[in-house]
Design a protein around this motif. Sequence first.
Motif, PDB file in Angstrom:
ATOM      1  N   ALA A 265       0.824  -1.208   0.000  1.00 12.61           N
ATOM      2  CA  ALA A 265       0.000   0.000   0.000  1.00 12.61           C
ATOM      3  C   ALA A 265       0.856   1.254   0.000  1.00 12.61           C
ATOM      4  CB  ALA A 265      -0.929  -0.013   1.214  1.00 12.61           C
ATOM      5  N   ASP A 266       2.106   1.141   0.440  1.00 12.97           N
ATOM      6  CA  ASP A 266       3.030   2.283   0.438  1.00 12.97           C
ATOM      7  C   ASP A 266       3.692   2.493  -0.918  1.00 12.97           C
ATOM      8  OD1 ASP A 266       2.493   2.719   3.105  1.00 12.97           O
ATOM      9  OD2 ASP A 266       4.171   1.489   3.797  1.00 12.97           O
ATOM     10  N   GLY A 267       3.385   1.625  -1.876  1.00 13.46           N
ATOM     11  CA  GLY A 267       3.942   1.773  -3.217  1.00 13.46           C
ATOM     12  C   GLY A 267       5.229   1.011  -3.453  1.00 13.46           C
ATOM     13  N   GLU A 268       5.698   0.222  -2.471  1.00 13.48           N
ATOM     14  CA  GLU A 268       6.904  -0.574  -2.663  1.00 13.48           C
ATOM     15  C   GLU A 268       6.585  -1.804  -3.508  1.00 13.48           C
ATOM     16  OE1 GLU A 268       8.516  -1.693   1.071  1.00 13.48           O
ATOM     17  OE2 GLU A 268       9.124   0.339   1.632  1.00 13.48           O
ATOM     18  N   THR A 269       7.498  -2.154  -4.392  1.00 16.09           N
ATOM     19  CA  THR A 269       7.336  -3.349  -5.226  1.00 16.09           C
ATOM     20  C   THR A 269       8.331  -4.413  -4.792  1.00 16.09           C
ATOM     21  OG1 THR A 269       6.600  -2.020  -7.109  1.00 16.09           O
ATOM     22  CG2 THR A 269       7.377  -4.249  -7.572  1.00 16.09           C
ATOM     23  N   TRP A 270       7.829  -5.640  -4.688  1.00 11.74           N
ATOM     24  CA  TRP A 270       8.663  -6.780  -4.323  1.00 11.74           C
ATOM     25  C   TRP A 270       8.392  -7.916  -5.305  1.00 11.74           C
ATOM     26  CZ3 TRP A 270      11.768  -7.104   0.224  1.00 11.74           C
ATOM     27  CH2 TRP A 270      11.689  -5.976   1.064  1.00 11.74           C
ATOM     28  N   VAL A 271       9.385  -8.757  -5.496  1.00 12.94           N
ATOM     29  CA  VAL A 271       9.200  -9.942  -6.323  1.00 12.94           C
ATOM     30  C   VAL A 271       9.569 -11.168  -5.487  1.00 12.94           C
ATOM     31  CG1 VAL A 271       9.946 -11.220  -8.362  1.00 12.94           C
ATOM     32  CG2 VAL A 271       9.634  -8.739  -8.487  1.00 12.94           C
ATOM     33  N   ALA A 272       8.621 -12.099  -5.414  1.00 10.45           N
ATOM     34  CA  ALA A 272       8.859 -13.354  -4.703  1.00 10.45           C
ATOM     35  C   ALA A 272       9.204 -14.436  -5.718  1.00 10.45           C
ATOM     36  CB  ALA A 272       7.623 -13.752  -3.911  1.00 10.45           C
ATOM     37  N   ARG A 273      10.284 -15.137  -5.456  1.00  9.51           N
ATOM     38  CA  ARG A 273      10.668 -16.292  -6.282  1.00  9.51           C
ATOM     39  C   ARG A 273      10.144 -17.533  -5.566  1.00  9.51           C
ATOM     40  NH1 ARG A 273      15.056 -17.425  -9.970  1.00  9.51           N
ATOM     41  NH2 ARG A 273      15.670 -19.625  -9.882  1.00  9.51           N
ATOM     42  N   VAL A 274       9.206 -18.218  -6.202  1.00  2.70           N
ATOM     43  CA  VAL A 274       8.527 -19.340  -5.563  1.00  2.70           C
ATOM     44  C   VAL A 274       8.841 -20.621  -6.335  1.00  2.70           C
ATOM     45  CG1 VAL A 274       6.323 -20.188  -4.694  1.00  2.70           C
ATOM     46  CG2 VAL A 274       6.668 -17.717  -4.990  1.00  2.70           C
ATOM     47  N   VAL A 275       9.254 -21.634  -5.597  1.00  3.73           N
ATOM     48  CA  VAL A 275       9.598 -22.911  -6.240  1.00  3.73           C
ATOM     49  C   VAL A 275       8.795 -24.037  -5.606  1.00  3.73           C
ATOM     50  CG1 VAL A 275      11.949 -22.134  -6.744  1.00  3.73           C
ATOM     51  CG2 VAL A 275      11.483 -23.400  -4.635  1.00  3.73           C
ATOM     52  N   PRO A 276       8.524 -25.082  -6.379  1.00  3.91           N
ATOM     53  CA  PRO A 276       7.898 -26.271  -5.792  1.00  3.91           C
ATOM     54  C   PRO A 276       8.920 -26.983  -4.919  1.00  3.91           C
ATOM     55  CG  PRO A 276       8.413 -26.658  -8.089  1.00  3.91           C
ATOM     56  CD  PRO A 276       8.725 -25.220  -7.829  1.00  3.91           C
ATOM     57  N   SER A 277       8.514 -27.346  -3.722  1.00  2.00           N
ATOM     58  CA  SER A 277       9.454 -27.968  -2.784  1.00  2.00           C
ATOM     59  C   SER A 277       8.839 -29.218  -2.184  1.00  2.00           C
ATOM     60  CB  SER A 277       9.814 -26.974  -1.683  1.00  2.00           C
ATOM     61  OG  SER A 277      10.666 -27.550  -0.718  1.00  2.00           O
ATOM     62  N   ALA A 278       9.541 -30.336  -2.304  1.00  2.00           N
ATOM     63  CA  ALA A 278       9.057 -31.591  -1.739  1.00  2.00           C
ATOM     64  C   ALA A 278       9.304 -31.612  -0.239  1.00  2.00           C
ATOM     65  CB  ALA A 278       9.757 -32.774  -2.400  1.00  2.00           C
ATOM     66  N   SER A 279       8.320 -32.074   0.500  1.00  2.00           N
ATOM     67  CA  SER A 279       8.471 -32.215   1.946  1.00  2.00           C
ATOM     68  C   SER A 279       8.349 -33.681   2.321  1.00  2.00           C
ATOM     69  CB  SER A 279       7.411 -31.385   2.684  1.00  2.00           C
ATOM     70  OG  SER A 279       6.120 -31.781   2.313  1.00  2.00           O
ATOM     71  N   ALA A 280       8.639 -33.982   3.566  1.00  2.00           N
ATOM     72  CA  ALA A 280       8.611 -35.369   4.020  1.00  2.00           C
ATOM     73  C   ALA A 280       7.202 -35.950   3.886  1.00  2.00           C
ATOM     74  CB  ALA A 280       9.075 -35.434   5.469  1.00  2.00           C
ATOM     75  N   PRO A 281       7.097 -37.249   3.651  1.00  2.00           N
ATOM     76  CA  PRO A 281       5.777 -37.872   3.514  1.00  2.00           C
ATOM     77  C   PRO A 281       4.933 -37.681   4.773  1.00  2.00           C
ATOM     78  CG  PRO A 281       7.489 -39.354   2.747  1.00  2.00           C
ATOM     79  CD  PRO A 281       8.181 -38.210   3.422  1.00  2.00           C
ATOM     80  N   ARG A 282       3.643 -37.448   4.567  1.00  2.00           N
ATOM     81  CA  ARG A 282       2.677 -37.345   5.662  1.00  2.00           C
ATOM     82  C   ARG A 282       1.317 -37.781   5.126  1.00  2.00           C
ATOM     83  NH1 ARG A 282       0.106 -35.357   2.361  1.00  2.00           N
ATOM     84  NH2 ARG A 282      -0.229 -33.189   1.788  1.00  2.00           N
ATOM     85  N   PRO A 283       0.423 -38.292   5.978  1.00  2.00           N
ATOM     86  CA  PRO A 283      -0.899 -38.686   5.499  1.00  2.00           C
ATOM     87  C   PRO A 283      -1.744 -37.456   5.203  1.00  2.00           C
ATOM     88  CG  PRO A 283      -0.752 -38.998   7.873  1.00  2.00           C
ATOM     89  CD  PRO A 283       0.614 -38.606   7.400  1.00  2.00           C
ATOM     90  N   ALA A 284      -2.467 -37.466   4.100  1.00  2.00           N
ATOM     91  CA  ALA A 284      -3.337 -36.341   3.753  1.00  2.00           C
ATOM     92  C   ALA A 284      -4.577 -36.318   4.627  1.00  2.00           C
ATOM     93  CB  ALA A 284      -3.738 -36.434   2.284  1.00  2.00           C
ATOM     94  N   SER A 285      -4.971 -37.481   5.146  1.00  2.00           N
ATOM     95  CA  SER A 285      -6.135 -37.590   6.024  1.00  2.00           C
ATOM     96  C   SER A 285      -5.841 -38.619   7.105  1.00  2.00           C
ATOM     97  CB  SER A 285      -7.375 -38.027   5.239  1.00  2.00           C
ATOM     98  OG  SER A 285      -7.739 -37.080   4.289  1.00  2.00           O
ATOM     99  N   CYS A 286      -6.603 -38.563   8.169  1.00  2.00           N
ATOM    100  CA  CYS A 286      -6.412 -39.497   9.273  1.00  2.00           C
ATOM    101  C   CYS A 286      -6.576 -40.939   8.809  1.00  2.00           C
ATOM    102  CB  CYS A 286      -7.425 -39.206  10.376  1.00  2.00           C
ATOM    103  SG  CYS A 286      -7.098 -37.694  11.299  1.00  2.00           S
ATOM    104  N   GLY A 287      -5.638 -41.782   9.228  1.00  2.00           N
ATOM    105  CA  GLY A 287      -5.725 -43.195   8.928  1.00  2.00           C
ATOM    106  C   GLY A 287      -5.182 -43.598   7.581  1.00  2.00           C
ATOM    107  N   ARG A 288      -4.814 -42.635   6.751  1.00  2.00           N
ATOM    108  CA  ARG A 288      -4.287 -42.965   5.429  1.00  2.00           C
ATOM    109  C   ARG A 288      -2.775 -43.133   5.486  1.00  2.00           C
ATOM    110  NH1 ARG A 288      -6.758 -39.030   0.920  1.00  2.00           N
ATOM    111  NH2 ARG A 288      -5.220 -40.220  -0.290  1.00  2.00           N
TER     112      ARG A 288
END
Length: 304
Positions: A265-288
């Motif tokens: 809102a102050d007029g500053e411009t920023w650029v974010a460099r975003v990459v896909p990052s693999a994380s450790a395995p975890r269940p997407a839902s309980c019991g899976r």
Amino acid sequence: MTQVSPGERCALRSIEVHEQLAGTAGHVDRGYLAVEDAGPWGRAGISESGLGETGASLESLAKAAGVKVLVMRATHREGRGHPVRRRVLAAVHGRRRRLVGFSVGEPAELLGLNLAAYAGDLCDIHPEAVEIDHPLLLVCTHAKRDQCCAIEGGPLARSLARAHPGQVFECSHLGGHRFAPTALSLPSGAVYGRLDLESATRALKLAADGMVEPRSLRGISALPPVAQAADVALRVRLGLRALDAVDVEEITVGEDHTAVRLRTADGETWVARVVPSASAPRPASCGRAAEPSTSHRVVALTPP
């Protein structure tokens, strides 16, 4: 329902592998529609609720209009029952934030809602729609979708509702139950995760001033996930809480990263460099079974 063991709880496993919150909210194009229903709710939510076939039809119509439909209810059983008229909430998020409420008698009345109002004057959605001038928090407690939402979300919703009557409801699946307790703030469309009573109370109070709590923020759902991650990173870096403090100007997809151009809102411009990052395995839902996941990780945040 047999309760899963702690080792099978998806929310606990997500914390153990340090899965990041930012950039995990579902992208919703225009806004939300929440319909009161005492439950029980089946796994599919509104299409397996007390609304019957009307729920499935409404979900299909709303999806075509870029609107996410939820079912909601009071946090205490004595406040649920089966009302003669059902409360309905409609919210537009993004820069045109607005929240209205009304009630309907027969469920079939929901199929006559003017969903085109999400692109115009939201009060036109229903003849009785009136402005709601305070924020609401919908906490996911959808046990049939995932047990962590009930185990973590239920107690939080009840505690919050006692302290903030009329501002907190239970709701159906918001996505990302492994981040339970999860909650949706209306009308901002800010989606939170791993809440406790302190952080949820702070988020609700900040919402009254048009602000968000960046450190519990999964993302502002008007943005796609990659932009959510960039938005949260800049808010945390600069300590920005106002909803309109950051504007996503451009998203450029490259071969190995995505560049998200942001303006404050102050007029500053920023650029974010975003990459896909693999994380450790975890269940997407309980019991899976545990499975690998990919997050949107901001590896650089700089002026252009």
